[in-house]
Structure formats: C-alpha cells, structure tokens
Write a protein that holds these residues in place. Structure first.
Motif, PDB file in Angstrom:
ATOM      1  N   GLY A  44       0.805  -1.210   0.000  1.00 25.07           N
ATOM      2  CA  GLY A  44       0.000   0.000   0.000  1.00 25.07           C
ATOM      3  C   GLY A  44       0.842   1.266   0.000  1.00 25.07           C
ATOM      4  N   THR A  45       2.163   1.149   0.079  1.00 23.81           N
ATOM      5  CA  THR A  45       3.005   2.330   0.009  1.00 23.81           C
ATOM      6  C   THR A  45       3.175   2.734  -1.448  1.00 23.81           C
ATOM      7  OG1 THR A  45       5.011   0.986  -0.077  1.00 23.81           O
ATOM      8  CG2 THR A  45       4.270   1.712   2.099  1.00 23.81           C
ATOM      9  N   THR A  46       3.354   4.014  -1.676  1.00 28.08           N
ATOM     10  CA  THR A  46       3.459   4.526  -3.030  1.00 28.08           C
ATOM     11  C   THR A  46       4.918   4.648  -3.424  1.00 28.08           C
ATOM     12  OG1 THR A  46       1.431   5.767  -2.687  1.00 28.08           O
ATOM     13  CG2 THR A  46       2.786   6.435  -4.530  1.00 28.08           C
ATOM     14  N   GLN A  50       5.022   6.230  -9.121  1.00 29.71           N
ATOM     15  CA  GLN A  50       3.574   6.431  -9.099  1.00 29.71           C
ATOM     16  C   GLN A  50       3.208   7.893  -8.845  1.00 29.71           C
ATOM     17  OE1 GLN A  50       2.295   3.714  -6.068  1.00 29.71           O
ATOM     18  NE2 GLN A  50       2.728   1.915  -7.303  1.00 29.71           N
ATOM     19  N   ASP A  51       4.072   8.607  -8.159  1.00 29.01           N
ATOM     20  CA  ASP A  51       3.839  10.016  -7.839  1.00 29.01           C
ATOM     21  C   ASP A  51       4.508  10.968  -8.825  1.00 29.01           C
ATOM     22  OD1 ASP A  51       2.304   9.549  -5.552  1.00 29.01           O
ATOM     23  OD2 ASP A  51       4.083   9.400  -4.283  1.00 29.01           O
ATOM     24  N   SER A  66      -0.703   7.891  -9.279  1.00 30.05           N
ATOM     25  CA  SER A  66      -1.309   7.782  -7.952  1.00 30.05           C
ATOM     26  C   SER A  66      -2.508   8.708  -7.737  1.00 30.05           C
ATOM     27  CB  SER A  66      -0.258   8.037  -6.868  1.00 30.05           C
ATOM     28  OG  SER A  66       0.219   9.365  -6.950  1.00 30.05           O
ATOM     29  N   HIS A 161      -2.272  -0.809 -11.383  1.00 33.16           N
ATOM     30  CA  HIS A 161      -2.154  -0.047 -10.140  1.00 33.16           C
ATOM     31  C   HIS A 161      -3.552   0.110  -9.558  1.00 33.16           C
ATOM     32  CE1 HIS A 161      -0.709   2.868  -7.257  1.00 33.16           C
ATOM     33  NE2 HIS A 161      -1.664   3.690  -7.642  1.00 33.16           N
ATOM     34  N   ASP A 164      -5.762   1.209  -3.760  1.00 33.05           N
ATOM     35  CA  ASP A 164      -5.121   1.061  -2.455  1.00 33.05           C
ATOM     36  C   ASP A 164      -3.614   1.288  -2.514  1.00 33.05           C
ATOM     37  OD1 ASP A 164      -4.078  -1.270  -3.597  1.00 33.05           O
ATOM     38  OD2 ASP A 164      -5.064  -2.632  -2.178  1.00 33.05           O
ATOM     39  N   GLY A 165      -3.091   1.574  -3.709  1.00 36.03           N
ATOM     40  CA  GLY A 165      -1.659   1.834  -3.871  1.00 36.03           C
ATOM     41  C   GLY A 165      -0.856   0.617  -4.297  1.00 36.03           C
TER      42      GLY A 165
END
Length: 187
Positions: A44-46, A50-51, A66, A161, A164-165
């Motif tokens: 669940g961490t990004t 993704q960012d 994300s 993706h 929930d990440g």
C-alpha cells in the motif's frame, strides 16, 4: 577472428548477467498474473514512479498514476512496436466495455521518441487515453521494481495499479479485454 580482450570479455559477461537478471525478474510469458518477482507492491506504500509528474502529450496536462482513485493500467511502449499497437487496439475495445471505470496510461520508454512523435501516434490511431514520454528517472524506477523487461516493448509490459496503492505486474504478451476486466475487477 581476433581474441577478446579481458575488458571485452568482462563487458560481455556483464551483459549476459543483465539479460539473465531480466529473464529471472519477469521476462516470462507464462499465464501467471504477475512477473513472479517482488513487484506486487501489496504494502500500500506509493513508489516514487507512481507520484512522478507526467505530461499527457495529447492535452499538455500533468498527471500522476497515484492521483486516480480507480484502477490504472500502465503500459510501457514504443511507437515502432507492432505488438504495442495490437495491445493498444485491444484497449479501445476494453474501454468500450468498462468506460471510465479504469484509466489507461501509455508510457513511451524509447529515448529516441519525443512527445510530438507519441502524440501523432496516439492521434493517428484514435487512442484517447493518457500518453506520456517516460522520464528517465521513472523508467529506472520501473526497472528497479519490476525488472528490465519493463523496457522491452515487444513483450507488452503492463502494470495494474489499484486505488489502495498496490501494483501488480501483469503477464507479458497480448492481453485480452476479458483478461484485463478480470484483473481490474480484482482491485
């Protein structure tokens, strides 16, 4: 034929090791839904990729994977890749079936192709989802997380993706609309 210098032999050995690492990290074409590596991202961490701020070559707007609160299919591709075009043609049918319930992002990873070439490719084939040129840092992060085969367009690398990440590497090769729907419904 001249004999190889020690430097050339070491360089070739290194390339072979990289190739083997790519095969072991997800270059397979089996029917598993992931690459068999640690690319599931289920914590669940990004991840930074993704960012990352990407620019949609069709609209000029910026976005990140994300930011979407729905499943996102992320495909790495190149304009010259006929397998990629076949998959993108399938995505037209997929989006006719799911509408806006799933977002598609096509990341061009060919360093010889620029935003204008990618824009022309998308427009000429009627592809209207998110298209971006992958920044070098993003491409490196994808390789670090999912393996070197993410930079091999002919095997049609694709990620799913989830809101929930978590991110899953989908099987390599052409993916049907029904397969993609099943995977997206699993988010």
């Amino acid at each position: 034929m001249d004999s190889l210098s020690r430097r050339d032999a070491l360089r070739l050995a290194g390339l072979g090791t990289l190739g083997l690492a790519g095969c072991l990290s997800g270059g397979g074409t089996g029917s598993d839904s992931t690459d068999g590596g640690d690319g599931a991202g289920g914590s669940g961490t990004t991840a930074a990729w993704q960012d990352a701020e990407l620019t949609n070559v069709l609209t000029g707007e910026t976005f990140s994977v994300s930011q979407f609160e729905k499943p996102v299919l992320v495909e790495t591709f190149a304009v010259w890749c006929s397998n990629c075009k076949r998959q993108q043609d399938e995505l037209i049918e997929f989006h006719e079936a799911v509408g806006d319930d799933v977002v598609s992002v096509a990341l061009n990873i060919d360093q010889n192709e620029d935003a204008e070439k990618v824009r022309k490719h998308a427009e000429s084939h009627g592809y209207d989802w998110y298209y971006a040129v992958s920044p070098t840092a993003v491409t490196r992060q994808l390789v670090d997380e999912f393996g070197t085969s993410m930079t091999s367009p002919p095997i049609v690398p694709m990620l799913l993706h989830c809101p929930d990440g978590s991110t899953t590497r989908l099987k390599d090769g052409h993916k049907t609309t029904s397969f993609l729907r099943e995977q997206a419904n699993g988010c």
